[in-house]
Every structure is written in structure tokens, then in C-alpha cells.
Design a protein around this motif. Structure first.
Motif, PDB file in Angstrom:
ATOM      1  N   ALA A 224       0.839  -1.193   0.000  1.00 39.40           N
ATOM      2  CA  ALA A 224       0.000   0.000   0.000  1.00 39.40           C
ATOM      3  C   ALA A 224       0.878   1.248   0.000  1.00 39.40           C
ATOM      4  N   LEU A 225       0.643   2.128  -0.971  1.00 36.60           N
ATOM      5  CA  LEU A 225       1.389   3.380  -1.072  1.00 36.60           C
ATOM      6  C   LEU A 225       0.499   4.555  -0.682  1.00 36.60           C
ATOM      7  N   ARG A 226       1.106   5.556  -0.079  1.00 33.22           N
ATOM      8  CA  ARG A 226       0.447   6.840   0.144  1.00 33.22           C
ATOM      9  C   ARG A 226       1.478   7.943  -0.059  1.00 33.22           C
ATOM     10  N   THR A 227       1.163   8.871  -0.929  1.00 30.03           N
ATOM     11  CA  THR A 227       2.065   9.981  -1.289  1.00 30.03           C
ATOM     12  C   THR A 227       3.492   9.505  -1.530  1.00 30.03           C
ATOM     13  N   GLY A 228       3.601   8.389  -2.267  1.00 30.37           N
ATOM     14  CA  GLY A 228       4.909   7.906  -2.687  1.00 30.37           C
ATOM     15  C   GLY A 228       5.671   7.089  -1.669  1.00 30.37           C
ATOM     16  N   LYS A 229       5.062   6.797  -0.524  1.00 30.62           N
ATOM     17  CA  LYS A 229       5.730   6.014   0.506  1.00 30.62           C
ATOM     18  C   LYS A 229       5.040   4.661   0.688  1.00 30.62           C
ATOM     19  N   VAL A 230       5.819   3.636   1.017  1.00 31.72           N
ATOM     20  CA  VAL A 230       5.246   2.337   1.365  1.00 31.72           C
ATOM     21  C   VAL A 230       4.735   2.413   2.800  1.00 31.72           C
ATOM     22  N   MET A 231       3.420   2.284   2.956  1.00 30.61           N
ATOM     23  CA  MET A 231       2.801   2.350   4.275  1.00 30.61           C
ATOM     24  C   MET A 231       2.441   0.971   4.818  1.00 30.61           C
ATOM     25  N   PHE A 232       2.399  -0.009   3.915  1.00 25.67           N
ATOM     26  CA  PHE A 232       2.061  -1.377   4.306  1.00 25.67           C
ATOM     27  C   PHE A 232       2.628  -2.315   3.264  1.00 25.67           C
ATOM     28  N   ASP A 233       3.211  -3.415   3.704  1.00 30.24           N
ATOM     29  CA  ASP A 233       3.686  -4.468   2.801  1.00 30.24           C
ATOM     30  C   ASP A 233       3.554  -5.784   3.545  1.00 30.24           C
ATOM     31  N   GLY A 234       2.504  -6.532   3.194  1.00 31.94           N
ATOM     32  CA  GLY A 234       2.293  -7.771   3.920  1.00 31.94           C
ATOM     33  C   GLY A 234       1.088  -8.530   3.422  1.00 31.94           C
ATOM     34  N   ALA A 235       0.576  -9.408   4.277  1.00 33.49           N
ATOM     35  CA  ALA A 235      -0.562 -10.256   3.919  1.00 33.49           C
ATOM     36  C   ALA A 235      -1.804  -9.395   3.699  1.00 33.49           C
ATOM     37  N   THR A 236      -2.497  -9.637   2.600  1.00 34.87           N
ATOM     38  CA  THR A 236      -3.697  -8.867   2.276  1.00 34.87           C
ATOM     39  C   THR A 236      -4.749  -8.981   3.372  1.00 34.87           C
ATOM     40  N   LEU A 237      -4.830 -10.139   4.018  1.00 35.70           N
ATOM     41  CA  LEU A 237      -5.803 -10.345   5.092  1.00 35.70           C
ATOM     42  C   LEU A 237      -5.648  -9.315   6.207  1.00 35.70           C
ATOM     43  N   GLU A 238      -4.422  -8.806   6.387  1.00 33.78           N
ATOM     44  CA  GLU A 238      -4.165  -7.836   7.449  1.00 33.78           C
ATOM     45  C   GLU A 238      -4.544  -6.414   7.051  1.00 33.78           C
ATOM     46  N   LEU A 239      -4.825  -6.209   5.759  1.00 36.44           N
ATOM     47  CA  LEU A 239      -5.177  -4.875   5.278  1.00 36.44           C
ATOM     48  C   LEU A 239      -6.701  -4.710   5.332  1.00 36.44           C
ATOM     49  N   ASN A 240      -7.223  -4.709   6.551  1.00 37.02           N
ATOM     50  CA  ASN A 240      -8.667  -4.572   6.743  1.00 37.02           C
ATOM     51  C   ASN A 240      -9.071  -3.097   6.674  1.00 37.02           C
ATOM     52  N   ASN A 241     -10.356  -2.816   6.821  1.00 35.14           N
ATOM     53  CA  ASN A 241     -10.834  -1.445   6.688  1.00 35.14           C
ATOM     54  C   ASN A 241     -10.257  -0.517   7.752  1.00 35.14           C
ATOM     55  N   ALA A 242     -10.031  -1.061   8.933  1.00 33.56           N
ATOM     56  CA  ALA A 242      -9.440  -0.242   9.999  1.00 33.56           C
ATOM     57  C   ALA A 242      -8.013   0.168   9.635  1.00 33.56           C
ATOM     58  N   LYS A 243      -7.263  -0.778   9.064  1.00 32.37           N
ATOM     59  CA  LYS A 243      -5.894  -0.462   8.646  1.00 32.37           C
ATOM     60  C   LYS A 243      -5.903   0.533   7.494  1.00 32.37           C
ATOM     61  N   LEU A 244      -6.828   0.361   6.564  1.00 36.24           N
ATOM     62  CA  LEU A 244      -6.952   1.317   5.463  1.00 36.24           C
ATOM     63  C   LEU A 244      -7.259   2.718   5.992  1.00 36.24           C
ATOM     64  N   GLN A 245      -8.157   2.791   6.971  1.00 36.15           N
ATOM     65  CA  GLN A 245      -8.510   4.085   7.556  1.00 36.15           C
ATOM     66  C   GLN A 245      -7.299   4.722   8.219  1.00 36.15           C
ATOM     67  N   GLU A 246      -6.507   3.898   8.882  1.00 32.37           N
ATOM     68  CA  GLU A 246      -5.284   4.386   9.540  1.00 32.37           C
ATOM     69  C   GLU A 246      -4.302   4.963   8.520  1.00 32.37           C
ATOM     70  N   ILE A 247      -4.222   4.311   7.345  1.00 33.52           N
ATOM     71  CA  ILE A 247      -3.261   4.744   6.323  1.00 33.52           C
ATOM     72  C   ILE A 247      -3.776   5.927   5.519  1.00 33.52           C
ATOM     73  N   TYR A 248      -5.047   5.851   5.095  1.00 31.20           N
ATOM     74  CA  TYR A 248      -5.559   6.806   4.104  1.00 31.20           C
ATOM     75  C   TYR A 248      -6.532   7.839   4.647  1.00 31.20           C
ATOM     76  N   GLY A 249      -7.063   7.623   5.824  1.00 25.64           N
ATOM     77  CA  GLY A 249      -8.003   8.585   6.361  1.00 25.64           C
ATOM     78  C   GLY A 249      -9.223   8.733   5.467  1.00 25.64           C
ATOM     79  N   ALA A 250      -9.563   9.977   5.136  1.00 21.86           N
ATOM     80  CA  ALA A 250     -10.756  10.257   4.325  1.00 21.86           C
ATOM     81  C   ALA A 250     -10.668   9.646   2.933  1.00 21.86           C
ATOM     82  N   ALA A 251      -9.457   9.421   2.426  1.00 21.43           N
ATOM     83  CA  ALA A 251      -9.278   8.858   1.083  1.00 21.43           C
ATOM     84  C   ALA A 251      -9.623   7.371   1.035  1.00 21.43           C
ATOM     85  N   THR A 252      -9.901   6.768   2.201  1.00 22.38           N
ATOM     86  CA  THR A 252     -10.256   5.342   2.241  1.00 22.38           C
ATOM     87  C   THR A 252     -11.483   5.051   1.384  1.00 22.38           C
TER      88      THR A 252
END
Length: 264
Positions: A224-252
């Protein structure tokens, strides 16, 4: 048994007009992996993929393909054409030559191995044509072989692009938003085909996507990238909506809402 590293990115950075597009990217993708690169608009997904195939050069850092540097600190390898021949590229807008037939578009995958004269004149052998027909059969559109590419649907055109990668003999497929222009049914067929090529042919697949639900359906690993940075690199199962919200905020919402297309 040691697994071969297909792609290795080390401290890669890139700016456009002083605006950072990639910031200190590190990632390693092993041969035979199927990896999704996700992010909201402007996150750097397409920019990263274009560095992986040498279409863009970084300001600093290194990209290596099967252990050989494709580019280092903005300098391309002298044999970049040979390195790029190992990578097939699929784009959102298909990148076909509409005036040519489907089989001619597939045969273009051979150009890196042909002499200059054969390349210019598009002179292909019977064996090469049979190989192209076999690739079209593999992707399920053999009956379209002699139609003009412009006559095909979007989903069919994307499968032509995949057949071209097969003829090329690509060990890696880089797919940049390959289903963004497709309807749900065509999207499903394209994604299932990429999964088949990964599992049955051992082709490494790296795909940039907006639709998080598609990623969850087809990929075990996500970057998962945000503004050109790697914010997450791992199992897709761990990229739940809460994690997405943590990374992207309103852009989720951009990622989750686009994931509602039913292509599972």
C-alpha cells in the motif's frame, strides 16, 4: 531450495518538478509471487510500475531484475532492452495498434528478439504465427485472431495484451490498472487469467489497483502506497478497513467504494 528474487527495489526516490512522487521505496518480490500495489489517486502506484520496467528513471536508488540492475541512481543498464524483454506490460488503455489485426498485435511481443529489418517490416515465421495463435487460444480469444484490434471489446483487447506477454516469453507481468476501464464480467475474466498464469506458468505478477475488494479476492500480498511512501507491505488479510482508515483517512472511501464491483 532458494527462491529467486524477481524484482528488488532499494531506496528508490523520484520527484517531478521538485514534487516527490516516490520516497525511499524498498521492496523485494520473489519469482512466482502475485502482488497488488494499492493506493488512492496520486499515491505513486503507476510511477512505481514504470520504474520497475525502466520507462522512468529514479533520482536515486536501484531497481534490479533477477539480480541484474535495471537502473541505478537514474542511470539505466546498458542492456536495459534485454532486461525489459523479460517483463510484459499491461496498461489501462490496452496499448494495442488498432489498425493491425489481433494476431499482429500479439506478434509484436516477438520484436525484442528480431533483427532490425524483420522488426520494421513485421516479417514473422510460420512458427512465430503458430505461437501467437496458441497464446490467443490460451487467453480464450482464438476466434478473434484476424479481426482488427479496434473491433474487440475492452476485455478482449486486454486479453490480447496478455497474449502478447506470453509470446514475449515474459517472466514478469506488470499490470497497471488493468481492469479500470472494464465492466465487472470482463474484469473478472482478466483477473482470473492473471491468476492462472501466475499459478500454472509461474509468472510473477505485479498489479496496481484501486479496488480493494478485487485485491482481497485475488492477492495474498499487498503493498500500500500513500504519497509515494510504502505504508504497508504484507498479507492482504491484514489490510482490513481499519488499517486502510489508519493509512488513508478520508481517502479510504476511494478504495472501498471502488471495491464494490462484483467480480469475485
Amino acid at each position: 531450495m532458494t527462491t529467486t528474487v524477481a524484482i528488488e527495489v532499494t531506496d528508490l526516490s523520484k520527484s517531478f518538478k521538485s514534487k516527490p512522487a516516490l520516497k525511499n521505496i524498498f521492496c523485494t518480490i520473489k519469482q512466482g509471487e502475485m502482488v497488488a500495489v494499492v493506493g488512492a489517486s496520486g499515491s505513486g502506484k503507476s510511477t512505481l510500475l514504470r520504474h520497475l520496467n525502466g520507462l522512468l528513471s529514479g533520482d536515486s536508488g536501484r531497481v534490479a531484475i533477477f539480480g541484474t540492475a535495471l537502473q541505478t541512481d537514474g542511470r539505466n543498464h546498458s542492456k536495459i532492452r534485454s532486461l525489459r524483454s523479460q517483463m510484459g506490460c499491461i496498461f489501462q488503455q490496452f496499448n494495442l495498434v488498432n489498425r493491425l489485426s489481433v494476431i499482429e498485435n500479439v506478434l509484436i511481443g516477438n520484436l525484442s528478439r528480431l533483427s532490425l529489418v524483420r522488426s520494421i517490416l513485421h516479417l514473422f515465421t510460420k512458427q512465430e504465427k503458430l505461437q501467437a495463435l496458441a497464446a490467443l487460444e490460451r487467453v480464450g480469444i482464438l476466434e478473434q485472431a484476424y479481426k482488427r484490434a479496434s473491433m474487440l471489446s475492452g476485455g478482449q483487447q486486454q486479453r490480447v495484451a496478455i497474449a502478447r506477454c506470453l509470446v514475449q516469453g515474459a517472466k514478469i507481468i506488470l499490470a497497471d490498472e488493468p481492469i479500470a476501464s472494464l465492466d465487472p464480467e470482463s474484469s473478472r475474466k482478466v483477473m482470473e487469467l492473471l491468476v492462472e498464469l501466475n499459478r500454472e506458468n509461474g509468472i510473477t505478477v505485479v498489479t496496481s489497483l484501486h479496488q480493494i475488494q478485487v485485491v482481497r479476492n485475488y492477492f495474498n500480498r499487498t503493498i500500500a502506497l500513500r504519497t509515494g511512501k510504502v505504508m504497508f507491505d504484507g498479507a492482504t488479510l491484514e489490510l482490513n478497513n481499519a488499517k486502510l482508515q489508519e493509512i488513508y483517512g478520508a481517502a479510504t472511501d476511494e478504495l472501498v467504494m471502488r471495491g464494490h464491483s462484483d467480480i469475485a
